[in-house]
Design a protein around this motif. Structure first.
Motif, PDB file in Angstrom:
ATOM      1  N   LYS A 111       0.843  -1.190   0.000  1.00 33.53           N
ATOM      2  CA  LYS A 111       0.000   0.000   0.000  1.00 33.53           C
ATOM      3  C   LYS A 111       0.877   1.238   0.000  1.00 33.53           C
ATOM      4  CE  LYS A 111      -3.755   2.229   2.544  1.00 33.53           C
ATOM      5  NZ  LYS A 111      -4.615   2.194   3.765  1.00 33.53           N
ATOM      6  N   LEU A 112       0.664   2.102  -0.989  1.00 27.57           N
ATOM      7  CA  LEU A 112       1.413   3.347  -1.053  1.00 27.57           C
ATOM      8  C   LEU A 112       0.952   4.307   0.031  1.00 27.57           C
ATOM      9  CD1 LEU A 112       1.340   3.944  -4.919  1.00 27.57           C
ATOM     10  CD2 LEU A 112       3.372   3.392  -3.566  1.00 27.57           C
ATOM     11  N   PHE A 113       1.772   5.313   0.327  1.00 26.94           N
ATOM     12  CA  PHE A 113       1.378   6.366   1.258  1.00 26.94           C
ATOM     13  C   PHE A 113       0.195   7.106   0.638  1.00 26.94           C
ATOM     14  CE2 PHE A 113       1.788  10.796   2.815  1.00 26.94           C
ATOM     15  CZ  PHE A 113       1.628  10.556   4.168  1.00 26.94           C
ATOM     16  N   ASP A 114      -1.004   6.826   1.148  1.00 30.52           N
ATOM     17  CA  ASP A 114      -2.210   7.277   0.459  1.00 30.52           C
ATOM     18  C   ASP A 114      -2.881   8.466   1.140  1.00 30.52           C
ATOM     19  OD1 ASP A 114      -3.065   5.933   2.675  1.00 30.52           O
ATOM     20  OD2 ASP A 114      -4.559   4.706   1.658  1.00 30.52           O
ATOM     21  N   LYS A 115      -2.085   9.369   1.685  1.00 31.37           N
ATOM     22  CA  LYS A 115      -2.616  10.589   2.268  1.00 31.37           C
ATOM     23  C   LYS A 115      -2.276  11.769   1.352  1.00 31.37           C
ATOM     24  CE  LYS A 115      -3.433   8.108   5.981  1.00 31.37           C
ATOM     25  NZ  LYS A 115      -4.781   7.594   6.250  1.00 31.37           N
ATOM     26  N   LEU A 116      -3.225  12.633   1.167  1.00 32.44           N
ATOM     27  CA  LEU A 116      -2.983  13.833   0.370  1.00 32.44           C
ATOM     28  C   LEU A 116      -1.831  14.610   0.991  1.00 32.44           C
ATOM     29  CD1 LEU A 116      -4.080  15.735  -1.932  1.00 32.44           C
ATOM     30  CD2 LEU A 116      -5.282  16.937  -0.104  1.00 32.44           C
ATOM     31  N   HIS A 117      -0.828  14.979   0.176  1.00 29.90           N
ATOM     32  CA  HIS A 117       0.315  15.704   0.721  1.00 29.90           C
ATOM     33  C   HIS A 117       0.950  16.590  -0.347  1.00 29.90           C
ATOM     34  CE1 HIS A 117       2.016  12.035  -1.049  1.00 29.90           C
ATOM     35  NE2 HIS A 117       3.175  12.665  -1.153  1.00 29.90           N
ATOM     36  N   GLN A 118       1.824  17.461   0.090  1.00 33.19           N
ATOM     37  CA  GLN A 118       2.573  18.329  -0.808  1.00 33.19           C
ATOM     38  C   GLN A 118       3.961  18.540  -0.211  1.00 33.19           C
ATOM     39  OE1 GLN A 118       0.591  22.355   1.117  1.00 33.19           O
ATOM     40  NE2 GLN A 118       0.723  22.249  -1.068  1.00 33.19           N
ATOM     41  N   HIS A 119       4.914  18.914  -1.046  1.00 34.74           N
ATOM     42  CA  HIS A 119       6.271  19.167  -0.567  1.00 34.74           C
ATOM     43  C   HIS A 119       6.942  20.159  -1.498  1.00 34.74           C
ATOM     44  CE1 HIS A 119       6.962  16.094  -3.631  1.00 34.74           C
ATOM     45  NE2 HIS A 119       6.295  15.221  -2.900  1.00 34.74           N
ATOM     46  N   GLN A 120       8.021  20.749  -1.018  1.00 32.49           N
ATOM     47  CA  GLN A 120       8.729  21.780  -1.785  1.00 32.49           C
ATOM     48  C   GLN A 120       9.462  21.207  -2.982  1.00 32.49           C
ATOM     49  OE1 GLN A 120      11.169  23.509   1.369  1.00 32.49           O
ATOM     50  NE2 GLN A 120       9.866  25.323   1.366  1.00 32.49           N
ATOM     51  N   GLU A 121       9.805  19.939  -2.916  1.00 27.68           N
ATOM     52  CA  GLU A 121      10.590  19.330  -3.982  1.00 27.68           C
ATOM     53  C   GLU A 121       9.739  18.999  -5.210  1.00 27.68           C
ATOM     54  OE1 GLU A 121      12.427  18.609  -0.062  1.00 27.68           O
ATOM     55  OE2 GLU A 121      10.426  18.309  -0.887  1.00 27.68           O
ATOM     56  N   ILE A 122      10.364  19.071  -6.382  1.00 30.89           N
ATOM     57  CA  ILE A 122       9.762  18.523  -7.600  1.00 30.89           C
ATOM     58  C   ILE A 122       9.934  17.009  -7.540  1.00 30.89           C
ATOM     59  CG2 ILE A 122       9.917  18.431 -10.122  1.00 30.89           C
ATOM     60  CD1 ILE A 122      11.018  21.299 -10.019  1.00 30.89           C
ATOM     61  N   GLN A 123       8.904  16.276  -7.911  1.00 35.37           N
ATOM     62  CA  GLN A 123       8.923  14.814  -7.833  1.00 35.37           C
ATOM     63  C   GLN A 123       8.783  14.204  -9.225  1.00 35.37           C
ATOM     64  OE1 GLN A 123       6.063  13.156  -5.078  1.00 35.37           O
ATOM     65  NE2 GLN A 123       6.015  11.164  -6.095  1.00 35.37           N
ATOM     66  N   ILE A 124       9.640  13.233  -9.513  1.00 38.23           N
ATOM     67  CA  ILE A 124       9.524  12.445 -10.746  1.00 38.23           C
ATOM     68  C   ILE A 124       9.390  10.988 -10.321  1.00 38.23           C
ATOM     69  CG2 ILE A 124      10.522  11.878 -12.987  1.00 38.23           C
ATOM     70  CD1 ILE A 124      12.299  14.313 -12.746  1.00 38.23           C
ATOM     71  N   SER A 125       8.313  10.336 -10.708  1.00 34.96           N
ATOM     72  CA  SER A 125       8.060   8.966 -10.257  1.00 34.96           C
ATOM     73  C   SER A 125       7.767   8.036 -11.425  1.00 34.96           C
ATOM     74  CB  SER A 125       6.874   8.927  -9.287  1.00 34.96           C
ATOM     75  OG  SER A 125       7.174   9.581  -8.074  1.00 34.96           O
TER      76      SER A 125
END
Length: 279
Positions: free
Chosen positions: A25-39
């Motif tokens: 199960k992925l971390f399934d909570k709505l979130h935001q962060h300062q970093e740019i994310q590439i997945s």
């Protein structure tokens, strides 16, 4: 752990954070962060919310998510483990002029599109480079990161969200939005009315409607509809043993006629046509 804002753990002496998740199960909570994310989704499937966009993800998908853009990935339960590899970085970490150098100016469209988030289908070369990054040294990771950015720039970048999010939510507001999204993702297949979801947000229905529209750029009803139609698309393409009527009820619609009408208004085709073309 605070859900919003979310802090990316940074290893010492590294400007590029590499995270590999092989989980049920992925971390399934709505979130935001300062970093740019590439997945990269190496394995698994499910749904995502990025900004005001609801959609589906599957194996081979690559997502680029800009700084402070709220997002959550919710993998399908019961489908085994999901494997995601993610890179996190901040442009400012490399100095004010690094990505403005002539050698990197062609990457401007990538950073501009990242502010709204975008998704591409990773071809073999992109996936190969991405999948090898966790096993590389810090320098090799950075070289591969630049290679990835160069390849991504050549793809057709289709943005996801319709509104740029520059605001970092406070803890209280972040928890409220997280609770709303989590309630919806867990109950979209049931009957949901505005009184119910407003109580989750601890607000009156009228205040909730204004609050949600201001923060997501869409009404809650349309947001819920996007999730239901997304689930229906997944079932239509994979569950050949289910009738269209069964799929409509499993996706939260109380009658088949309404489901057919809503599906066609969003997808432009009927559920039966979608099933024929996507199986």
């Amino acid at each position: 752990m605070k859900v919003l804002p979310f802090k990316i753990p940074k290893p010492e002496n590294a400007t590029l954070v590499v995270q590999e998740d092989i989980v049920s199960k992925l971390f399934d909570k709505l979130h935001q962060h300062q970093e740019i994310q590439i997945s990269l989704i190496k394995k698994g499937e499910g749904s995502f919310i990025i900004g005001d966009r609801v959609g589906e993800f599957g194996e081979g998908d690559i997502f680029v998510i800009g700084e402070n853009l709220p997002h959550v990935f919710h993998n399908d339960p019961g489908d085994g483990s999901v494997h995601m590899i993610s890179l996190f970085f901040m442009k400012a970490t490399y100095g004010d002029i690094f990505f403005s150098l002539p050698e990197f100016k062609h990457l401007d469209p990538v950073f501009q599109a990242a502010s709204l988030g975008f998704k591409i289908k990773g071809h073999n070369e992109l996936q190969r480079i991405f999948a090898a990054i966790p096993s590389k040294s810090k320098l090799q990771r950075f070289v591969s990161f630049i290679e990835l950015m160069d390849l991504i720039e050549k793809e057709n970048l289709i943005t996801l969200s319709t509104a740029i999010h520059t605001k970092a939510y406070g803890e209280e507001e972040g928890k409220r939005m997280r609770d709303i999204f989590e309630f919806t993702l867990n109950n979209f297949d049931q009957s949901i009315n505005l009184d119910q979801v407003a109580s989750v947000a601890n607000m009156t229905p009228n205040a909730f409607c204004r609050y949600f529209k201001q923060r997501t750029n869409k009404t809650y009803i349309n947001f819920l509809l996007d999730i239901r139609i997304g689930n229906a698309c997944k079932l239509l393409s994979k569950k050949t043993d289910l009738s269209i009527s069964e799929i409509s009820y499993a996706s939260g619609f109380n009658n088949l006629t309404n489901f057919n009408r809503k599906f066609k208004s969003i997808k432009g085709i009927t559920p039966s046509t979608f099933r024929r073309t996507h199986q």
